[in-house]
Scaffold this active site. Structure first.
Site, PDB file in Angstrom:
ATOM      1  N   GLY A 206      61.592 102.847  54.375  1.00 18.99           N
ATOM      2  CA  GLY A 206      62.542 103.042  55.472  1.00 18.99           C
ATOM      3  C   GLY A 206      63.517 101.896  55.557  1.00 18.99           C
ATOM      4  CG  ASN A 207      67.193 102.099  57.024  1.00 15.92           C
ATOM      5  OD1 ASN A 207      67.561 102.008  58.195  1.00 15.92           O
ATOM      6  ND2 ASN A 207      67.354 103.219  56.322  1.00 15.92           N
ATOM      7  NE  ARG A 208      64.504  94.064  58.468  1.00 18.80           N
ATOM      8  CZ  ARG A 208      63.349  93.579  58.944  1.00 18.80           C
ATOM      9  NH1 ARG A 208      62.979  93.833  60.181  1.00 18.80           N
ATOM     10  NH2 ARG A 208      62.574  92.844  58.168  1.00 18.80           N
ATOM     11  CB  SER A 209      68.986 102.210  61.057  1.00 20.78           C
ATOM     12  OG  SER A 209      69.652 102.967  62.044  1.00 20.78           O
TER      13      SER A 209
ATOM     14  CB  ALA B 284      70.835 103.107  58.033  1.00 22.52           C
TER      15      ALA B 284
END
Ligand code: CTP
Ligand code: CA
Length: 226
Positions: free
Chosen positions: A33-36, A101
């Site tokens: 995943g990512n930090r959005s 994102a």
């Protein structure tokens, strides 16, 4: 004329907003995943609804309540699911604002069972590039007015201008990530790039910035599409 926020500058228009991260499954219990946080996209969706737009919000995995005034919310997990949801919602839409994102890569294969450790041997994951949602939309002859985001850690202007051109966008909102701004933060600061040059939206809450962004998008949309 500078569109003032509060006037119903998007009345009668269908606006699609994507928000949040995507998750790409590795196995039944793990993902990339990512930090959005989804906050910027949710604020943009709310701001567009406040000025009269019929808003479809396509949300990646976030824990956020649907803002008031949103006509439709579609929850997705992966980039491929987001692509399908955005393409469906954008059919007949006037504006697409891509605040999500989107994960650039996904595991080439998803394991059907939980991966186990291999006695200290390194684990190699093979990744495949995901489809580019904005570029896919831009390639269509009939397409919504396209607004991208570019979150960069360095060389913000150069990368943003490059994405504006390469993806065939009408506008791009660029921000520097880090230093209490951007991902996972309450505040943000944006620079908008389009054919008419650069517009700075200085540091403010995401709610305030979203309103300013929507006012600029409305202005530009009316200038080119009436
Ligand atoms: N985007 C998209 N589909 C993707 C990746 C990105 O539609 N598969 C959109 C994002 O929603 C954003 C814009 O493209 O509005 C720019 O995303 P960004 O990650 O900055 O650009 P990339 O082209 O993925 O380039 P890179 O990550 O290598 O900087
Ligand atoms: Ca990317």
């Amino acid at each position: 004329i500078v569109a003032s926020f509060g006037a119903q500058v998007l009345r009668g228009l269908k606006v699609v907003v994507s928000a949040g991260p995507t998750y790409e499954d590795i196995d039944p219990v793990r993902f990339i995943g990512n930090r959005s946080s989804g906050r910027m996209g949710f604020a943009v969706a709310e701001a567009a609804a406040q000025v009269g737009a019929e808003v479809t919000l396509v949300a990646g995995p976030v824990s956020m309540a649907t803002p008031p005034g949103i006509a439709r919310r579609v929850d997705v997990r992966s980039a491929a699911q987001m692509r399908d949801a955005v393409m469906a919602a954008s059919n007949g839409a006037d504006i697409y604002i891509a605040a999500a994102a989107v994960g650039d890569y996904r595991p080439a294969e998803v394991a059907g069972h939980k991966l186990k450790k291999q006695d200290g041997a390194p684990l190699e994951l093979r990744l495949t590039e995901n489809p580019d949602i904005l570029a896919t939309l831009a390639a269509q002859t009939v397409r919504p007015f396209l607004v991208g985001f570019a979150a960069e850690t360095h060389d913000v202007e150069r990368y943003a201008q490059d994405k504006l051109k390469r993806k065939g966008l009408d506008m791009i909102a660029a921000n520097q990530v880090g230093g209490g701004l951007g991902f996972e933060a309450a505040d943000n600061a944006l620079t908008l790039y389009g054919p008419e040059g650069a517009i700075d939206l200085p540091r403010a809450s995401k709610t305030e910035l979203a309103r300013q962004l929507v006012a600029r998008v409305a202005e530009r949309y009316r200038a080119v599409r009436g």
